[in-house]
Design a protein around this motif. Sequence first.
Motif, PDB file in Angstrom:
ATOM      1  N   GLY A 112       1.110  -1.090   0.187  1.00  0.00           N
ATOM      2  CA  GLY A 112       0.455  -0.235   0.062  1.00  0.00           C
ATOM      3  C   GLY A 112       0.715   1.283   0.279  1.00  0.00           C
ATOM      4  N   THR A 113       1.849   1.210  -0.169  1.00  0.00           N
ATOM      5  CA  THR A 113       2.737   2.041  -0.160  1.00  0.00           C
ATOM      6  C   THR A 113       3.087   3.032  -1.556  1.00  0.00           C
ATOM      7  OG1 THR A 113       4.564   1.427   1.475  1.00  0.00           O
ATOM      8  CG2 THR A 113       5.558   3.040  -0.080  1.00  0.00           C
ATOM      9  N   LEU A 114       3.180   4.230  -1.988  1.00  0.00           N
ATOM     10  CA  LEU A 114       2.663   5.020  -3.223  1.00  0.00           C
ATOM     11  C   LEU A 114       4.373   4.878  -3.108  1.00  0.00           C
ATOM     12  CD1 LEU A 114      -0.008   7.257  -2.746  1.00  0.00           C
ATOM     13  CD2 LEU A 114       0.226   5.037  -4.434  1.00  0.00           C
ATOM     14  N   SER A 115       4.889   4.478  -4.594  1.00  0.00           N
ATOM     15  CA  SER A 115       6.246   4.827  -5.030  1.00  0.00           C
ATOM     16  C   SER A 115       6.357   5.851  -6.012  1.00  0.00           C
ATOM     17  CB  SER A 115       6.948   3.486  -5.885  1.00  0.00           C
ATOM     18  OG  SER A 115       6.445   3.300  -6.800  1.00  0.00           O
ATOM     19  N   ILE A 116       5.309   6.246  -6.162  1.00  0.00           N
ATOM     20  CA  ILE A 116       5.066   7.360  -7.145  1.00  0.00           C
ATOM     21  C   ILE A 116       3.238   8.052  -6.918  1.00  0.00           C
ATOM     22  CG2 ILE A 116       4.474   8.067 -10.054  1.00  0.00           C
ATOM     23  CD1 ILE A 116       6.651   6.081 -10.648  1.00  0.00           C
ATOM     24  N   ASN A 117       3.645   9.187  -6.810  1.00  0.00           N
ATOM     25  CA  ASN A 117       3.155  10.299  -6.574  1.00  0.00           C
ATOM     26  C   ASN A 117       2.223  11.368  -7.390  1.00  0.00           C
ATOM     27  OD1 ASN A 117      -0.051  11.074  -5.144  1.00  0.00           O
ATOM     28  ND2 ASN A 117       0.520  10.773  -3.774  1.00  0.00           N
ATOM     29  N   GLU A 118       2.066  11.378  -8.922  1.00  0.00           N
ATOM     30  CA  GLU A 118       2.725  12.718  -8.612  1.00  0.00           C
ATOM     31  C   GLU A 118       0.569  13.222  -8.880  1.00  0.00           C
ATOM     32  OE1 GLU A 118       5.286  14.759  -9.806  1.00  0.00           O
ATOM     33  OE2 GLU A 118       6.663  13.202  -8.831  1.00  0.00           O
ATOM     34  N   GLN A 119       0.375  14.182  -9.118  1.00  0.00           N
ATOM     35  CA  GLN A 119      -0.461  15.795  -9.017  1.00  0.00           C
ATOM     36  C   GLN A 119      -0.321  16.283 -10.306  1.00  0.00           C
ATOM     37  OE1 GLN A 119      -3.462  14.197  -7.697  1.00  0.00           O
ATOM     38  NE2 GLN A 119      -1.633  12.611  -7.099  1.00  0.00           N
ATOM     39  N   ASP A 120      -1.511  16.216 -11.304  1.00  0.00           N
ATOM     40  CA  ASP A 120      -1.668  17.691 -11.977  1.00  0.00           C
ATOM     41  C   ASP A 120      -0.462  17.633 -13.746  1.00  0.00           C
ATOM     42  OD1 ASP A 120      -3.379  18.778 -13.769  1.00  0.00           O
ATOM     43  OD2 ASP A 120      -3.160  20.167 -12.795  1.00  0.00           O
ATOM     44  N   ILE A 121      -0.069  16.621 -13.272  1.00  0.00           N
ATOM     45  CA  ILE A 121       1.456  16.930 -14.393  1.00  0.00           C
ATOM     46  C   ILE A 121       0.982  16.277 -16.165  1.00  0.00           C
ATOM     47  CG2 ILE A 121       3.053  16.111 -12.871  1.00  0.00           C
ATOM     48  CD1 ILE A 121       3.177  13.466 -14.573  1.00  0.00           C
ATOM     49  N   PRO A 122       1.472  17.941 -17.122  1.00  0.00           N
ATOM     50  CA  PRO A 122       1.195  17.756 -18.196  1.00  0.00           C
ATOM     51  C   PRO A 122       1.906  16.856 -18.779  1.00  0.00           C
ATOM     52  CG  PRO A 122       3.050  19.469 -17.798  1.00  0.00           C
ATOM     53  CD  PRO A 122       2.579  18.642 -16.856  1.00  0.00           C
ATOM     54  N   CYS A 123       0.466  16.044 -19.342  1.00  0.00           N
ATOM     55  CA  CYS A 123       0.624  14.224 -20.061  1.00  0.00           C
ATOM     56  C   CYS A 123       0.646  14.358 -21.803  1.00  0.00           C
ATOM     57  CB  CYS A 123       0.258  13.452 -19.621  1.00  0.00           C
ATOM     58  SG  CYS A 123       0.022  12.620 -18.120  1.00  0.00           S
TER      59      CYS A 123
END
Length: 180
Positions: A112-123
């Motif tokens: 349950g650990t987040l290794s990536i947690n990126e928000q609102d990035i331009p894709c």
Amino acid sequence: MKLILSILFLLLSTSAIGDDDFQWFTADGKKAPEQANQKAKGGLGGWLLITPDKDWEEKWQTPREHTPFFSQASDVKIGEELTVLPFFANPKLDNGGNFEIRCDIRVEDPEGTLSINEQDIPCAVGKLDMDPKSIFLTSTVIKFIGEEGDVFGKWTVYFDMKDVLRDVTVSLQASFNLVE
């Protein structure tokens, strides 16, 4: 665990406006059932594909009339790598043919650990000069390499694609297993 969030620069260049009617189809032309890794919502189509293909970029960079084939994977061992390819179709275009897709990306290990947690990035941002219902690769891909000490079990990738002009988000999910 080695997770690499890669940003590929993808400049697409249309004059056709993407409409709010989009559906994925199977190879034989039938309507594809909605799945956690492949959906359409409010006109935007999203698809996550997990591939072991190290040459995925070469396969993608082929002439438009050639449909690339990517192997799919559900298991990876220590020392092996997988790439998560996020595709989209039918972005809404403004009067100038411009579009914008932003993403929230999370990768969760079996504990349950987040290794990536990126928000609102331009894709994916650009101008289209082709049918918006074509399939496009986002500029953001994820590479996973199993390393000693990584947690064995199911890893889950959550990828939310937001069409900024349409104000619609397609939430996708795909997973793979790190096995001994």
